[in-house]
Design a protein around this motif. Structure first.
Motif, PDB file in Angstrom:
ATOM      1  N   THR A   1       0.851  -1.184   0.000  1.00 38.00           N
ATOM      2  CA  THR A   1       0.000   0.000   0.000  1.00 38.00           C
ATOM      3  C   THR A   1       0.893   1.242   0.000  1.00 38.00           C
ATOM      4  OG1 THR A   1      -0.061   0.181   2.411  1.00 38.00           O
ATOM      5  CG2 THR A   1      -1.732  -1.233   1.364  1.00 38.00           C
ATOM      6  N   VAL A   2       0.303   2.396  -0.230  1.00 33.10           N
ATOM      7  CA  VAL A   2       1.065   3.643  -0.224  1.00 33.10           C
ATOM      8  C   VAL A   2       1.773   3.825   1.122  1.00 33.10           C
ATOM      9  CG1 VAL A   2       0.929   6.152  -0.348  1.00 33.10           C
ATOM     10  CG2 VAL A   2      -0.428   4.763  -1.909  1.00 33.10           C
ATOM     11  N   ASP A   3       1.061   3.567   2.213  1.00 32.18           N
ATOM     12  CA  ASP A   3       1.656   3.740   3.542  1.00 32.18           C
ATOM     13  C   ASP A   3       2.800   2.755   3.784  1.00 32.18           C
ATOM     14  OD1 ASP A   3      -0.069   5.802   4.109  1.00 32.18           O
ATOM     15  OD2 ASP A   3      -1.488   4.569   5.242  1.00 32.18           O
ATOM     16  N   GLU A   4       2.614   1.521   3.331  1.00 35.56           N
ATOM     17  CA  GLU A   4       3.673   0.514   3.490  1.00 35.56           C
ATOM     18  C   GLU A   4       4.885   0.878   2.649  1.00 35.56           C
ATOM     19  OE1 GLU A   4       0.868  -3.442   4.332  1.00 35.56           O
ATOM     20  OE2 GLU A   4       1.371  -2.850   2.276  1.00 35.56           O
ATOM     21  N   TYR A   5       4.618   1.359   1.449  1.00 39.23           N
ATOM     22  CA  TYR A   5       5.684   1.801   0.541  1.00 39.23           C
ATOM     23  C   TYR A   5       6.493   2.925   1.176  1.00 39.23           C
ATOM     24  CZ  TYR A   5       7.520   4.263  -3.667  1.00 39.23           C
ATOM     25  OH  TYR A   5       8.293   4.895  -4.601  1.00 39.23           O
ATOM     26  N   ALA A   6       5.791   3.900   1.736  1.00 37.12           N
ATOM     27  CA  ALA A   6       6.461   5.027   2.376  1.00 37.12           C
ATOM     28  C   ALA A   6       7.297   4.572   3.568  1.00 37.12           C
ATOM     29  CB  ALA A   6       5.430   6.065   2.821  1.00 37.12           C
ATOM     30  N   ALA A   7       6.757   3.664   4.365  1.00 36.87           N
ATOM     31  CA  ALA A   7       7.488   3.156   5.529  1.00 36.87           C
ATOM     32  C   ALA A   7       8.746   2.406   5.108  1.00 36.87           C
ATOM     33  CB  ALA A   7       6.584   2.248   6.357  1.00 36.87           C
ATOM     34  N   ASN A   8       8.629   1.618   4.034  1.00 32.16           N
ATOM     35  CA  ASN A   8       9.789   0.884   3.529  1.00 32.16           C
ATOM     36  C   ASN A   8      10.852   1.836   2.998  1.00 32.16           C
ATOM     37  OD1 ASN A   8       8.623  -1.557   4.165  1.00 32.16           O
ATOM     38  ND2 ASN A   8       8.044  -2.085   2.079  1.00 32.16           N
ATOM     39  N   LEU A   9      10.416   2.874   2.286  1.00 32.44           N
ATOM     40  CA  LEU A   9      11.368   3.866   1.777  1.00 32.44           C
ATOM     41  C   LEU A   9      12.070   4.573   2.927  1.00 32.44           C
ATOM     42  CD1 LEU A   9       9.589   5.655  -1.229  1.00 32.44           C
ATOM     43  CD2 LEU A   9      11.598   4.166  -1.322  1.00 32.44           C
ATOM     44  N   ASP A  10      11.326   4.876   3.955  1.00 33.24           N
ATOM     45  CA  ASP A  10      11.894   5.528   5.134  1.00 33.24           C
ATOM     46  C   ASP A  10      13.013   4.673   5.723  1.00 33.24           C
ATOM     47  OD1 ASP A  10      12.216   7.413   7.126  1.00 33.24           O
ATOM     48  OD2 ASP A  10      10.513   6.741   8.310  1.00 33.24           O
ATOM     49  N   SER A  11      12.752   3.380   5.843  1.00 29.60           N
ATOM     50  CA  SER A  11      13.759   2.456   6.376  1.00 29.60           C
ATOM     51  C   SER A  11      14.956   2.340   5.442  1.00 29.60           C
ATOM     52  CB  SER A  11      13.137   1.065   6.591  1.00 29.60           C
ATOM     53  OG  SER A  11      12.104   1.108   7.553  1.00 29.60           O
ATOM     54  N   LEU A  12      14.693   2.293   4.148  1.00 33.66           N
ATOM     55  CA  LEU A  12      15.771   2.168   3.169  1.00 33.66           C
ATOM     56  C   LEU A  12      16.688   3.386   3.183  1.00 33.66           C
ATOM     57  CD1 LEU A  12      13.735   0.539   0.304  1.00 33.66           C
ATOM     58  CD2 LEU A  12      15.928  -0.334   1.136  1.00 33.66           C
ATOM     59  N   VAL A  13      16.103   4.581   3.169  1.00 34.83           N
ATOM     60  CA  VAL A  13      16.913   5.793   3.175  1.00 34.83           C
ATOM     61  C   VAL A  13      17.709   5.902   4.472  1.00 34.83           C
ATOM     62  CG1 VAL A  13      16.874   8.313   3.107  1.00 34.83           C
ATOM     63  CG2 VAL A  13      15.363   7.010   1.616  1.00 34.83           C
ATOM     64  N   THR A  14      17.072   5.568   5.584  1.00 33.96           N
ATOM     65  CA  THR A  14      17.766   5.592   6.879  1.00 33.96           C
ATOM     66  C   THR A  14      18.975   4.675   6.847  1.00 33.96           C
ATOM     67  OG1 THR A  14      15.722   6.084   8.087  1.00 33.96           O
ATOM     68  CG2 THR A  14      17.545   5.140   9.353  1.00 33.96           C
ATOM     69  N   TYR A  15      18.798   3.488   6.281  1.00 36.30           N
ATOM     70  CA  TYR A  15      19.904   2.528   6.222  1.00 36.30           C
ATOM     71  C   TYR A  15      21.015   3.012   5.285  1.00 36.30           C
ATOM     72  CZ  TYR A  15      22.631  -1.681   5.603  1.00 36.30           C
ATOM     73  OH  TYR A  15      23.679  -2.569   5.567  1.00 36.30           O
ATOM     74  N   ILE A  16      20.631   3.476   4.084  1.00 31.64           N
ATOM     75  CA  ILE A  16      21.633   3.924   3.118  1.00 31.64           C
ATOM     76  C   ILE A  16      22.476   5.050   3.705  1.00 31.64           C
ATOM     77  CG2 ILE A  16      21.995   4.987   0.854  1.00 31.64           C
ATOM     78  CD1 ILE A  16      19.397   3.578  -0.070  1.00 31.64           C
ATOM     79  N   LYS A  17      21.820   6.002   4.364  1.00 32.67           N
ATOM     80  CA  LYS A  17      22.538   7.133   4.943  1.00 32.67           C
ATOM     81  C   LYS A  17      23.464   6.707   6.077  1.00 32.67           C
ATOM     82  CE  LYS A  17      20.690  11.208   5.245  1.00 32.67           C
ATOM     83  NZ  LYS A  17      19.822  12.363   5.573  1.00 32.67           N
ATOM     84  N   SER A  18      23.135   5.601   6.721  1.00 30.68           N
ATOM     85  CA  SER A  18      23.991   5.110   7.807  1.00 30.68           C
ATOM     86  C   SER A  18      25.229   4.379   7.299  1.00 30.68           C
ATOM     87  CB  SER A  18      23.192   4.166   8.723  1.00 30.68           C
ATOM     88  OG  SER A  18      22.989   2.900   8.113  1.00 30.68           O
ATOM     89  N   LYS A  19      25.203   4.003   6.006  1.00 31.47           N
ATOM     90  CA  LYS A  19      26.284   3.192   5.454  1.00 31.47           C
ATOM     91  C   LYS A  19      27.165   3.918   4.441  1.00 31.47           C
ATOM     92  CE  LYS A  19      25.331  -0.554   7.715  1.00 31.47           C
ATOM     93  NZ  LYS A  19      26.299  -1.085   8.714  1.00 31.47           N
ATOM     94  N   THR A  20      26.742   5.085   3.977  1.00 33.68           N
ATOM     95  CA  THR A  20      27.544   5.783   2.974  1.00 33.68           C
ATOM     96  C   THR A  20      27.379   7.290   3.113  1.00 33.68           C
ATOM     97  OG1 THR A  20      27.917   6.085   0.593  1.00 33.68           O
ATOM     98  CG2 THR A  20      25.669   5.624   1.273  1.00 33.68           C
ATOM     99  N   ASP A  21      28.434   8.003   2.741  1.00 32.05           N
ATOM    100  CA  ASP A  21      28.387   9.470   2.709  1.00 32.05           C
ATOM    101  C   ASP A  21      28.048   9.974   1.315  1.00 32.05           C
ATOM    102  OD1 ASP A  21      29.093   9.759   5.415  1.00 32.05           O
ATOM    103  OD2 ASP A  21      31.226   9.552   4.939  1.00 32.05           O
ATOM    104  N   ALA A  22      27.665   9.067   0.437  1.00 24.46           N
ATOM    105  CA  ALA A  22      27.342   9.432  -0.940  1.00 24.46           C
ATOM    106  C   ALA A  22      26.156  10.384  -0.989  1.00 24.46           C
ATOM    107  CB  ALA A  22      27.022   8.179  -1.750  1.00 24.46           C
ATOM    108  N   LYS A  23      26.116  11.198  -2.042  1.00 23.85           N
ATOM    109  CA  LYS A  23      24.938  12.028  -2.292  1.00 23.85           C
ATOM    110  C   LYS A  23      23.827  11.099  -2.762  1.00 23.85           C
ATOM    111  CE  LYS A  23      25.577  16.012  -4.164  1.00 23.85           C
ATOM    112  NZ  LYS A  23      25.867  17.122  -5.129  1.00 23.85           N
TER     113      LYS A  23
END
Length: 219
Positions: free
Chosen positions: A112-134
């Motif tokens: 669902t839209v809400d599930e999609y948003a929650a998953n994206l939130d988790s993904l971005v949080t993880y990516i930012k924790s692992k790389t300094d990339a833009k």
């Protein structure tokens, strides 16, 4: 200057020269649409930047959560460009005969839209924790009305939700949705297919390459 100082100076010069010659590295994470335009992006940046696509199809955000660590690896990326959406908003039914069991009449949406948003939130949080990339998020592309497993109107809903998550995390957005509508109507595979002919992927790649050039400081 003695021999030791000269040696150190020469070593530093070699290191600095090697660093200045290093091509920037870009990781593209995405589904078959990104797989289609990535070869054109690679060609555009030949000799200027290293463009890498994640192995295979990134599918939906659930697959992303499972494999993001593997895709990021240990590479020192300058940019990580990512997109999920077309698979997330797809309806599927085990008995459907269409490719991928797509069925927007009897099927169930992947996320669902809400599930999609929650998953994206988790993904971005993880990516930012692992790389300094833009980080760059690319919006989901056009869905024609006769597509058997997706609703045209859902794309805007999912893109709106994604943009809110990106704003929360300060992630840059390359919004190619409107451009994709025109490109698909001229160079899409058909009115029942989200994919593009080679000319379409080449045109989509221009929006991707131009945006990446700007963020890499090349223009």
């Amino acid at each position: 200057m003695n021999k030791t100082s000269l040696s150190i100076a020469l070593l530093l010069l070699v290191i600095l020269s090697a660093f200045s010659l290093r091509e920037p590295t870009v990781l593209i994470i995405g589904d078959s649409i990104s797989i289609g335009y990535t070869p054109f992006v690679k060609e555009h940046f030949a000799g200027k930047a290293s463009i890498v696509h994640n192995p295979g199809n990134a599918q939906h955000t659930g697959t992303g959560l499972e494999k993001i660590a593997e895709w990021l690896g240990e590479e020192d990326w300058d940019i990580v460009q990512f997109n999920w959406g077309l698979w997330d908003l797809a309806y599927r039914h085990p008995d459907a005969k269409a490719y991928g069991n797509r069925d927007k009449v009897n099927g169930k949406v992947t996320y669902t839209v809400d599930e999609y948003a929650a998953n994206l939130d988790s993904l971005v949080t993880y990516i930012k924790s692992k790389t300094d990339a833009k980080l760059i998020f690319v919006t989901t592309t056009y869905v024609p009305s006769e597509e058997v497993g997706r609703f045209t109107s859902d794309v805007k809903k999912y893109n709106t939700a994604a943009k809110k998550i990106m704003k929360k995390h300060g992630v840059i957005v390359n919004d190619i949705y409107k451009k994709s509508i025109k490109i698909h109507k001229e160079y899409g595979v058909g009115s029942n297919d989200v994919h593009y002919r080679p000319e379409g992927y080449q045109m989509l790649s221009e929006s991707i390459s131009s945006f990446l050039e700007k963020e890499l400081g090349m223009k």
